[in-house]
Design a protein around this motif. Structure first.
Motif: not given
Length: 352
Positions: A1-4, A184-190, A320-324, A214-226
Motif C-alpha cells: 500500500m502506498l503511503p499517504d 514494498l510499494d514497487v515490488c511487482p511480485t509480492g 521514501v522514494t514513492t512518496r509522490d 534496489i532503486s527505490a530504497c532511500p538508503y541503498g540497502v538492497i542488492d542483487q547477488r551476482a
C-alpha cells in the motif's frame, strides 16, 4: 500500500496497516555506536545463521573494513571511520570513573563499570561489556577501552596517554526496516512483505530479479547477488524472532552495541542514553532514524551516532522514494480522462 503523502508520520507500527490483526509489539534494533569496538562479530553471526555467502578478503584500502557497504552478501556492515580530532579534545570519563582513571576492580568484578548501575546503554541485569572483556580480576583501562569517542584503534594498547591526533568511529549498519518502505510499494511480485513484527522481508523464492526495490530504497540497502539476480537484505532474523529468540547479530555483539527489543522501549532507552552521553560531555551524540516524522516515518533499526550521518555513509534526510506516487497516478488519471474526453469530442464534432 502506498503511503499517504499528507500523513507521512503515520502510525509507529505499520503491521496493522499491512493486514496483521492483533499484531505483537513492533520489534527492531537500536545500535549504539558509542560502544561499538569494530569486532565484526555481528557480520560473522549474520552470515553463519542466514547462510549468507562470504564477501571475500579485500581490505579495500579502508583500514579493517573488508566489506565496504551493505550488499547481497553483507547484511550487516561494520564501518570504520578514521577522523582527525580537534586540538585539545579529550575523551570524557566513563560514568562512575574518575577523570583519566579506570573503573575500579570491585566494579569490574561486579560486572559493571558503572557502580550505580544506571547506564541506559546496558540493559538491566546484564554485565558491562568492558568488564567482561577485561577478563577475571582485571579492570577496564578507562574510556579508550570502553569504545567512547577518541578510542584507540583496534589492536593498539595504551591508556589515556596514548595517541590523540585522531579517533575511530565504528558503526554496524543494517537494513532500516522503514515504517514507510518504498521497496514494498514497487515490488511487482509480492516478494517483499511486512511481517507481524513490523519488519520487511524478501522472499527469495518469489523474487523475479526485476531490481525495482534496489532503486527505490532511500538508503541503498538492497542488492542483487551476482550470478543469482535476486534481491537480498537483512530479515531481522524473522525465523529467530518468530520463535522468541534474539537476532543473531544482537546475540553475538559483545558490547551490546546492537540492542534488540520492542521499538517503543528501544526509543526510550536510546533517548536516555543520549542524555547520559551529553551529561558526560559528548555533545556530538545524536539519534538517527528514530523520528516518526522524518521522510520515511521512522526506522525499525535506528542508531546513536557521534557525528553527522554523512560521516557514516548515511543520507542526512532520507525520504521514501514513492512518496509522490499517489499524487502522480491521480494526475495521470485526470490527464487520461481529459485526453479521452477531447478525443470523443473531436470524433463527435467530426461526425456532425
Amino acid at each position: 500500500m502506498l503511503p499517504d503523502p499528507n500523513s507521512l508520520s503515520g502510525p509507529l507500527d505499520p503491521a496493522p496497516d499491512a493486514g496483521w490483526a492483533d499484531a505483537p509489539p513492533r520489534m527492531g534494533f537500536f545500535t549504539d555506536t558509542s560502544v561499538c569496538i569494530g569486532c565484526k562479530a555481528c557480520e560473522v553471526a549474520c552470515k553463519e545463521w542466514n547462510d549468507v555467502p562470504g564477501s571475500g578478503l579485500d581490505l579495500l584500502g579502508m583500514s579493517y573494513d573488508n566489506t565496504g557497504a551493505l550488499t547481497a552478501n553483507s547484511w550487516r556492515h561494520v564501518a570504520f571511520v578514521e577522523q582527525p580530532r580537534p586540538a585539545g579534545h579529550r575523551s570524557p570519563p566513563f560514568a562512575g570513573t574518575p577523570a583519566g582513571g579506570s573503573v575500579s576492580a570491585s566494579s569490574a568484578a561486579a560486572g559493571t563499570g558503572n557502580p550505580t548501575g544506571t547506564d541506559p546503554g546496558v540493559p538491566p541485569g546484564s554485565a558491562d561489556a568492558a568488564a567482561r572483556m577485561a577478563g577475571p580480576g582485571s579492570a577496564p583501562a578507562g574510556p579508550e577501552f570502553l569504545g567512547m569517542p577518541g578510542a584507540q584503534p583496534p589492536g593498539r594498547a595504551g591508556g589515556t596517554e596514548g595517541r590523540t591526533d585522531f579517533r575511530w568511529l565504528m558503526m554496524s549498519d543494517v537494513c532500516k526496516h522503514c515504517t514507510h518502505a518504498a521497496c514494498l510499494d514497487v515490488c511487482p511480485t509480492g516478494s517483499l512483505f511486512r511481517t507481524e513484527f513490523g519488519t520487511v522481508v524478501v522472499q527469495e523464492d518469489i523474487c523475479n530479479g526485476c531490481g525495482y526495490c534496489i532503486s527505490a530504497c532511500p538508503y541503498g540497502v538492497i542488492d542483487q547477488r551476482a550470478g543469482d539476480g535476486r534481491a537480498w537484505k537483512c530479515t531481522l532474523c524473522y525465523d529467530r524472532i518468530g520463535a522468541g529468540k534474539t537476532p543473531a547479530c544482537a546475540q553475538a555483539c559483545p558490547t551490546e552495541s546492537i540492542q534488540y527489543g520492542p521499538l517503543d522501549e528501544l526509543r526510550e532507552r536510546a533517548a536516555a542514553r543520549v542524555a547520559t552521553l551529553h551529561e558526560r560531555g559528548v555533545a556530538e551524540a545524536r539519534l538517527y532514524g528514530h523520528d516518526p516524522d522524518d521522510g520515511v516515518g521512522g526506522d525499525g533499526a535506528f542508531f546513536l551516532l557521534l557525528d553527522e550521518p554523512e560521516v557514516y555513509g548515511l543520507p542526512p534526510d532520507p525520504v521514501v522514494t514513492t512518496r509522490d506516487l499517489p499524487k502522480m497516478w491521480k494526475r495521470a488519471g485526470l490527464a487520461a480522462l481529459a485526453m479521452a474526453a477531447a478525443a470523443v469530442a473531436a470524433f463527435v464534432g467530426g461526425s456532425s
